[in-house]
Design a protein around this motif. Structure first.
Motif, PDB file in Angstrom:
ATOM      1  N   THR A 190      18.834  -6.066   1.378  1.00 22.17           N
ATOM      2  CA  THR A 190      18.991  -7.510   1.570  1.00 22.17           C
ATOM      3  C   THR A 190      17.641  -8.229   1.495  1.00 22.17           C
ATOM      4  O   THR A 190      17.571  -9.366   1.033  1.00 22.17           O
ATOM      5  N   VAL A 193      16.876  -8.793  -2.215  1.00 24.85           N
ATOM      6  CA  VAL A 193      17.618  -9.937  -2.759  1.00 24.85           C
ATOM      7  C   VAL A 193      16.951 -11.243  -2.354  1.00 24.85           C
ATOM      8  O   VAL A 193      16.805 -12.166  -3.172  1.00 24.85           O
ATOM      9  N   MET A 194      16.525 -11.321  -1.106  1.00 22.89           N
ATOM     10  CA  MET A 194      15.874 -12.529  -0.613  1.00 22.89           C
ATOM     11  C   MET A 194      14.559 -12.800  -1.358  1.00 22.89           C
ATOM     12  O   MET A 194      14.286 -13.940  -1.758  1.00 22.89           O
ATOM     13  N   GLU A 195      13.752 -11.763  -1.559  1.00 24.19           N
ATOM     14  CA  GLU A 195      12.460 -11.936  -2.233  1.00 24.19           C
ATOM     15  C   GLU A 195      12.649 -12.329  -3.701  1.00 24.19           C
ATOM     16  O   GLU A 195      11.891 -13.133  -4.239  1.00 24.19           O
ATOM     17  N   VAL A 196      13.671 -11.781  -4.345  1.00 27.81           N
ATOM     18  CA  VAL A 196      13.954 -12.168  -5.732  1.00 27.81           C
ATOM     19  C   VAL A 196      14.351 -13.641  -5.802  1.00 27.81           C
ATOM     20  O   VAL A 196      13.926 -14.375  -6.698  1.00 27.81           O
ATOM     21  N   SER A 197      15.174 -14.083  -4.851  1.00 26.80           N
ATOM     22  CA  SER A 197      15.596 -15.492  -4.836  1.00 26.80           C
ATOM     23  C   SER A 197      14.418 -16.434  -4.617  1.00 26.80           C
ATOM     24  O   SER A 197      14.445 -17.589  -5.038  1.00 26.80           O
ATOM     25  N   ARG A 198      13.365 -15.922  -3.968  1.00 31.61           N
ATOM     26  CA  ARG A 198      12.152 -16.715  -3.744  1.00 31.61           C
ATOM     27  C   ARG A 198      11.170 -16.623  -4.901  1.00 31.61           C
ATOM     28  O   ARG A 198      10.159 -17.322  -4.916  1.00 31.61           O
TER      29      ARG A 198
END
Length: 232
Positions: A190, A193-198
């Motif tokens: 998770t 996923v968060m770092e990719v979205s950033r």
């Protein structure tokens, strides 16, 4: 290629600098994945054995559900677990939603069918001649259980590895039921996923290398145990 190399450097830096958040996320990932795999194994192997050696009403339905469940989309599992744990749901009084308990429960839902199906296949491969020989020896129920486990151990270890691989790679259900809360329910998948979205691809890559290292290490240990038991 340069991005991948920077990701590797970032991963090494995170590990060597003992980044507190990364260590916490990694430790939490190990906890929930190993615990959910352990519970799935404890539940799945006996059910697989029961399906192999006993006849009972609904047996075909259980087999169908376990086989179909091997391809269950994690987000579907996450949705159902969320509905059950929601404050107005059947298990709402547990107050597990957005906790590590919810992540473990979701991971059990996605890994248990794998353990049941592969355990069933492992016990099913025990040839009839061996079964007849065991019956002729008239062992106790405990001795029979241990003998069947020994005969099917190679396949059972493979089932455990498959279940562990499923929970290590799981992200959809964990994100849905856990909420990806920093310091509480954030695990490696998770967090990636968060770092990719950033747009932090280097950090996401670094986390992916840490996760792959864990997966390789755990699989290596299980393979060694499998080979050791098979050679006995």
């Amino acid at each position: 290629m340069e991005l991948i190399w920077r990701g590797i450097i970032e991963a090494v830096h995170m590990i060597l600098s003992a980044d507190r958040e990364v260590l916490q996320i990694t430790w939490l990932t190990l906890q929930v994945c190993l615990f959910s795999t352990l519970i799935s194994t404890i539940l799945g192997v006996p059910v697989g054995m029961l399906l192999t050696f006993k006849s009972f009403p609904g047996k075909k339905a259980v087999l169908l559900l376990s086989h179909a469940g091997m391809g269950l989309p994690p987000v579907v599992a996450g949705l159902w677990v969320t509905m059950f744990l929601w404050r107005s749901g059947p298990l709402g009084e547990w107050q597990w939603l957005f906790t590590t308990n919810a992540i473990v429960l979701a991971q059990i839902v996605v890994s248990l069918p794998i353990l049941i199906s592969l355990s069933y296949s492992s016990f099913k491969k025990i040839d009839k001649g061996t079964r007849l020989q065991l019956k002729a020896l008239a062992p106790t129920k405990i001795q029979t259980l241990l003998l069947y486990l020994k005969q099917a151990q190679f396949g059972l270890w493979a089932a455990v590895m498959a279940g562990l691989g499923r929970v290590l790679a799981e992200v959809g259900a964990a994100m849905m039921v856990g909420g990806n809360l920093q310091g509480q329910t954030r695990i490696l998948t998770t967090a990636m996923v968060m770092e990719v979205s950033r747009g932090n691809f280097e950090i996401a890559l670094a986390l992916s290398f840490i996760l792959m290292t864990i997966a390789l290490a755990l699989t290596f240990v299980l393979l060694r145990l499998q080979q050791k038991e098979a050679s006995v």
